[in-house]
Design a protein around this motif. Structure first.
Motif, PDB file in Angstrom:
ATOM      1  N   ALA A   1       0.842  -1.196   0.000  1.00  0.00           N
ATOM      2  CA  ALA A   1       0.000   0.000   0.000  1.00  0.00           C
ATOM      3  C   ALA A   1       0.879   1.248   0.000  1.00  0.00           C
ATOM      4  CB  ALA A   1      -0.921   0.008   1.211  1.00  0.00           C
ATOM      5  N   VAL A   2       0.258   2.348  -0.391  1.00  0.00           N
ATOM      6  CA  VAL A   2       0.969   3.623  -0.434  1.00  0.00           C
ATOM      7  C   VAL A   2       0.195   4.613   0.424  1.00  0.00           C
ATOM      8  CG1 VAL A   2       1.549   5.558  -1.946  1.00  0.00           C
ATOM      9  CG2 VAL A   2       1.949   3.233  -2.733  1.00  0.00           C
ATOM     10  N   VAL A   3       0.898   5.376   1.233  1.00  0.00           N
ATOM     11  CA  VAL A   3       0.230   6.426   2.001  1.00  0.00           C
ATOM     12  C   VAL A   3       0.927   7.760   1.758  1.00  0.00           C
ATOM     13  CG1 VAL A   3      -0.490   4.821   3.827  1.00  0.00           C
ATOM     14  CG2 VAL A   3       1.559   6.208   4.171  1.00  0.00           C
ATOM     15  N   ARG A   4       0.118   8.800   1.722  1.00  0.00           N
ATOM     16  CA  ARG A   4       0.651  10.156   1.817  1.00  0.00           C
ATOM     17  C   ARG A   4       0.425  10.558   3.262  1.00  0.00           C
ATOM     18  NH1 ARG A   4       1.211  13.201  -2.986  1.00  0.00           N
ATOM     19  NH2 ARG A   4       0.535  12.118  -4.850  1.00  0.00           N
ATOM     20  N   ARG A   5       1.498  10.596   4.030  1.00  0.00           N
ATOM     21  CA  ARG A   5       1.401  10.879   5.475  1.00  0.00           C
ATOM     22  C   ARG A   5       1.709  12.350   5.692  1.00  0.00           C
ATOM     23  NH1 ARG A   5       3.812   6.410   8.966  1.00  0.00           N
ATOM     24  NH2 ARG A   5       1.829   5.575   8.225  1.00  0.00           N
ATOM     25  N   SER A   6       0.781  13.044   6.308  1.00  0.00           N
ATOM     26  CA  SER A   6       1.029  14.458   6.594  1.00  0.00           C
ATOM     27  C   SER A   6       1.359  14.623   8.069  1.00  0.00           C
ATOM     28  CB  SER A   6      -0.159  15.318   6.148  1.00  0.00           C
ATOM     29  OG  SER A   6      -1.386  14.705   6.497  1.00  0.00           O
ATOM     30  N   ILE A   7       0.421  14.254   8.950  1.00  0.00           N
ATOM     31  CA  ILE A   7       0.756  14.229  10.373  1.00  0.00           C
ATOM     32  C   ILE A   7       1.371  12.859  10.666  1.00  0.00           C
ATOM     33  CG2 ILE A   7      -0.161  14.401  12.728  1.00  0.00           C
ATOM     34  CD1 ILE A   7      -2.480  16.032  11.504  1.00  0.00           C
ATOM     35  N   GLY A   8       2.415  12.840  11.514  1.00  0.00           N
ATOM     36  CA  GLY A   8       3.058  11.572  11.854  1.00  0.00           C
ATOM     37  C   GLY A   8       4.377  11.391  11.137  1.00  0.00           C
ATOM     38  N   ARG A   9       4.659  12.270  10.176  1.00  0.00           N
ATOM     39  CA  ARG A   9       5.954  12.191   9.513  1.00  0.00           C
ATOM     40  C   ARG A   9       6.994  12.932  10.345  1.00  0.00           C
ATOM     41  NH1 ARG A   9       4.792  15.528   4.286  1.00  0.00           N
ATOM     42  NH2 ARG A   9       6.461  17.023   4.594  1.00  0.00           N
ATOM     43  N   PHE A  10       8.244  12.796   9.932  1.00  0.00           N
ATOM     44  CA  PHE A  10       9.361  13.312  10.725  1.00  0.00           C
ATOM     45  C   PHE A  10       9.196  14.794  11.096  1.00  0.00           C
ATOM     46  CE2 PHE A  10      13.536  15.384  10.805  1.00  0.00           C
ATOM     47  CZ  PHE A  10      14.058  14.763  11.927  1.00  0.00           C
ATOM     48  N   GLU A  11       8.843  15.639  10.126  1.00  0.00           N
ATOM     49  CA  GLU A  11       8.767  17.089  10.364  1.00  0.00           C
ATOM     50  C   GLU A  11       7.541  17.491  11.185  1.00  0.00           C
ATOM     51  OE1 GLU A  11       8.915  15.403   7.513  1.00  0.00           O
ATOM     52  OE2 GLU A  11       9.451  16.747   5.868  1.00  0.00           O
ATOM     53  N   LEU A  12       6.599  16.562  11.324  1.00  0.00           N
ATOM     54  CA  LEU A  12       5.350  16.885  12.015  1.00  0.00           C
ATOM     55  C   LEU A  12       4.905  15.648  12.777  1.00  0.00           C
ATOM     56  CD1 LEU A  12       3.019  18.891  12.473  1.00  0.00           C
ATOM     57  CD2 LEU A  12       2.037  18.161  10.298  1.00  0.00           C
ATOM     58  N   LYS A  13       5.646  15.337  13.829  1.00  0.00           N
ATOM     59  CA  LYS A  13       5.450  14.084  14.559  1.00  0.00           C
ATOM     60  C   LYS A  13       4.078  14.031  15.228  1.00  0.00           C
ATOM     61  CE  LYS A  13       7.084  10.455  14.862  1.00  0.00           C
ATOM     62  NZ  LYS A  13       6.891   9.577  13.692  1.00  0.00           N
ATOM     63  N   TYR A  14       3.622  15.173  15.713  1.00  0.00           N
ATOM     64  CA  TYR A  14       2.386  15.181  16.500  1.00  0.00           C
ATOM     65  C   TYR A  14       1.761  16.558  16.381  1.00  0.00           C
ATOM     66  CZ  TYR A  14      -0.553  14.280  20.676  1.00  0.00           C
ATOM     67  OH  TYR A  14      -1.596  14.082  21.542  1.00  0.00           O
ATOM     68  N   PHE A  15       0.452  16.590  16.175  1.00  0.00           N
ATOM     69  CA  PHE A  15      -0.275  17.857  16.178  1.00  0.00           C
ATOM     70  C   PHE A  15      -1.433  17.613  17.143  1.00  0.00           C
ATOM     71  CE2 PHE A  15      -3.141  20.975  13.795  1.00  0.00           C
ATOM     72  CZ  PHE A  15      -2.502  22.098  14.307  1.00  0.00           C
ATOM     73  N   ASP A  16      -1.146  17.752  18.400  1.00  0.00           N
ATOM     74  CA  ASP A  16      -2.009  17.400  19.528  1.00  0.00           C
ATOM     75  C   ASP A  16      -3.473  17.784  19.255  1.00  0.00           C
ATOM     76  OD1 ASP A  16      -2.826  16.715  22.075  1.00  0.00           O
ATOM     77  OD2 ASP A  16      -1.656  18.252  23.115  1.00  0.00           O
ATOM     78  N   PRO A  17      -4.417  16.828  19.311  1.00  0.00           N
ATOM     79  CA  PRO A  17      -4.352  15.412  19.685  1.00  0.00           C
ATOM     80  C   PRO A  17      -4.171  14.464  18.486  1.00  0.00           C
ATOM     81  CG  PRO A  17      -6.643  16.018  19.449  1.00  0.00           C
ATOM     82  CD  PRO A  17      -5.831  17.232  19.050  1.00  0.00           C
ATOM     83  N   PHE A  18      -3.699  14.936  17.350  1.00  0.00           N
ATOM     84  CA  PHE A  18      -3.636  14.092  16.150  1.00  0.00           C
ATOM     85  C   PHE A  18      -2.254  13.478  15.972  1.00  0.00           C
ATOM     86  CE2 PHE A  18      -6.760  17.510  15.454  1.00  0.00           C
ATOM     87  CZ  PHE A  18      -7.900  16.716  15.540  1.00  0.00           C
ATOM     88  N   LEU A  19      -2.238  12.153  15.776  1.00  0.00           N
ATOM     89  CA  LEU A  19      -0.985  11.396  15.694  1.00  0.00           C
ATOM     90  C   LEU A  19      -0.576  11.094  14.265  1.00  0.00           C
ATOM     91  CD1 LEU A  19      -2.134   8.966  18.461  1.00  0.00           C
ATOM     92  CD2 LEU A  19       0.012  10.248  18.632  1.00  0.00           C
ATOM     93  N   VAL A  20      -1.556  10.785  13.446  1.00  0.00           N
ATOM     94  CA  VAL A  20      -1.288  10.397  12.060  1.00  0.00           C
ATOM     95  C   VAL A  20      -2.448  10.879  11.191  1.00  0.00           C
ATOM     96  CG1 VAL A  20      -1.204   8.408  10.451  1.00  0.00           C
ATOM     97  CG2 VAL A  20       0.103   8.321  12.577  1.00  0.00           C
ATOM     98  N   LEU A  21      -2.128  11.400  10.013  1.00  0.00           N
ATOM     99  CA  LEU A  21      -3.123  11.526   8.951  1.00  0.00           C
ATOM    100  C   LEU A  21      -2.513  10.919   7.701  1.00  0.00           C
ATOM    101  CD1 LEU A  21      -5.868  12.511   7.881  1.00  0.00           C
ATOM    102  CD2 LEU A  21      -4.697  14.546   7.062  1.00  0.00           C
ATOM    103  N   ASP A  22      -3.119   9.828   7.229  1.00  0.00           N
ATOM    104  CA  ASP A  22      -2.672   9.154   6.011  1.00  0.00           C
ATOM    105  C   ASP A  22      -3.766   9.225   4.961  1.00  0.00           C
ATOM    106  OD1 ASP A  22      -0.216   8.383   6.989  1.00  0.00           O
ATOM    107  OD2 ASP A  22      -0.728   6.264   7.258  1.00  0.00           O
ATOM    108  N   GLU A  23      -3.402   9.659   3.764  1.00  0.00           N
ATOM    109  CA  GLU A  23      -4.266   9.458   2.598  1.00  0.00           C
ATOM    110  C   GLU A  23      -3.731   8.184   1.970  1.00  0.00           C
ATOM    111  OE1 GLU A  23      -4.088  12.600  -0.364  1.00  0.00           O
ATOM    112  OE2 GLU A  23      -5.348  11.457  -1.740  1.00  0.00           O
ATOM    113  N   PHE A  24      -4.498   7.085   2.071  1.00  0.00           N
ATOM    114  CA  PHE A  24      -3.951   5.800   1.634  1.00  0.00           C
ATOM    115  C   PHE A  24      -4.535   5.352   0.311  1.00  0.00           C
ATOM    116  CE2 PHE A  24      -7.596   3.093   2.497  1.00  0.00           C
ATOM    117  CZ  PHE A  24      -8.292   3.793   3.456  1.00  0.00           C
ATOM    118  N   SER A  25      -3.767   4.512  -0.363  1.00  0.00           N
ATOM    119  CA  SER A  25      -4.178   3.986  -1.645  1.00  0.00           C
ATOM    120  C   SER A  25      -3.664   2.552  -1.746  1.00  0.00           C
ATOM    121  CB  SER A  25      -3.577   4.876  -2.735  1.00  0.00           C
ATOM    122  OG  SER A  25      -3.776   4.282  -3.983  1.00  0.00           O
TER     123      SER A  25
END
Ligand code: FJE
Ligand code: FE
Length: 301
Positions: A31-55
């Motif tokens: 699978a492929v994900v475009r990860r915005s939250i949860g990637r190295f430059e944006l580890k955490y955006f309280d309370p959000f841990l991960v946002l993946d647009e997956f395909s």
């Protein structure tokens, strides 16, 4: 001006504080994900841990894996995904459908394509407050037809969590959260209140939009915009095509976060305990001992 929550005036529109393009990366199996939250430059955006647009296309997906300490919110954009967990909970969500899963003390599950072709969607991980991390797992599922939707002045909104344009979602959010799917016709102008103390972001799905400041450059799909301080979002569609984006906001927890893959707790000791629980099938992982998903039977992973 009325001083109440349903007030739709915005006194201080939130500016765009940061902008990232989510580039594709491999995740799960094939699978492929475009990860915005949860990637190295944006580890955490309280309370959000991960946002993946997956395909996921063909034999690809997210086979048997655990979660503890947070919620996963899966919103399908295209195709269908079959979910199966170690308690026997099983179901398929299609384009427009939603699964809001509170993993709490523990879930082991698989998330696999249900049809030929490409499955696309968004998966958001919302952290749980320390007092909620070990609650019983729970699902809230909503079919597309049951998601509250309205159209006002060229703006369509689907209310996944929270409220907008006078309509409300029945989803219960343990960590107070709003999740809105907006489509703006050319020329439409949106003003959407957001509680002042919340963190909020926009993720663009389709078309191009102007956010925060009417004179700013239009933003294109796969970008995340972190919103700065203020009491709401202003957005404009100055293009000739539909603009679609999600607006998500949540009350920050302000607690320490220690993450080890799919386990998110407050301390290293709790993570060590979680790994122990998972390996020894204890404290919520009992049913993992003899369980494998149907989709995993015959597969080697
Ligand atoms: C996971 C790797 C993973 N993003 N988007 C490690 F791939 C996953 C995982 C997902 C996932 C599943 C769906 Cl349906 C959509 C996703 C990551 O399952 F949880 C870990 N820890
Ligand atoms: Fe999962």
């Amino acid at each position: 001006m009325p001083d109440q929550d349903i007030c739709s005036y915005i006194n201080e529109p939130r500016p765009v504080a940061r902008k990232f393009l989510a580039r594709p990366q491999h995740e799960g199996v094939g699978a492929v994900v475009r990860r915005s939250i949860g990637r190295f430059e944006l580890k955490y955006f309280d309370p959000f841990l991960v946002l993946d647009e997956f395909s996921a296309t063909g034999p690809a997906g997210f086979p048997d894996h655990p979660h503890r300490g947070f919620e996963t919110v899966t919103y399908m954009l295209q195709g269908a995904l079959t979910h199966e967990d170690f308690e026997g909970h099983k179901g398929t969500i299609e384009a427009g459908d939603l699964q809001w899963m509170t993993a709490g003390r523990g879930i082991v599950h698989s998330e696999m394509p249900a049809t030929q072709g490409t499955q696309r969607g968004l998966q958001l991980w919302i952290n749980l407050a320390s007092k909620n991390k070990m609650i019983e797992p729970r699902y809230q599922e909503m079919l597309s037809k049951d998601i509250a939707e309205t159209i006002v002045d060229g703006i369509k909104v689907r209310v996944i969590a929270g409220e907008a344009l006078g309509i409300k979602s029945p989803i219960y959010t343990r960590t107070p959260t709003m999740y809105l799917d907006f489509s703006l016709k050319p020329g439409a102008h949106l003003q959407q209140p957001i509680p002042k103390s919340w963190n909020a972001f926009v993720y663009i799905l389709e078309g191009e939009g102007v956010f925060g400041n009417k004179k700013s450059q239009p933003v294109t799909p796969h970008h995340i915009l972190l919103l700065g301080c203020g009491d709401g979002l202003e957005a404009w569609n100055k293009s000739s095509k539909v603009l679609r984006f999600i607006l998500v906001g949540g009350e920050p927890l302000g607690e320490p976060v220690v993450q080890f893959g799919p386990f998110v707790m407050n301390t290293q000791e709790e993570i060590d305990q979680t790994i122990d629980d998972f390996e020894n099938y204890t404290n919520g992982f009992e049913k993992a001992r003899h369980w494998r998903s149907e989709s995993a039977v015959g597969l080697d992973f």
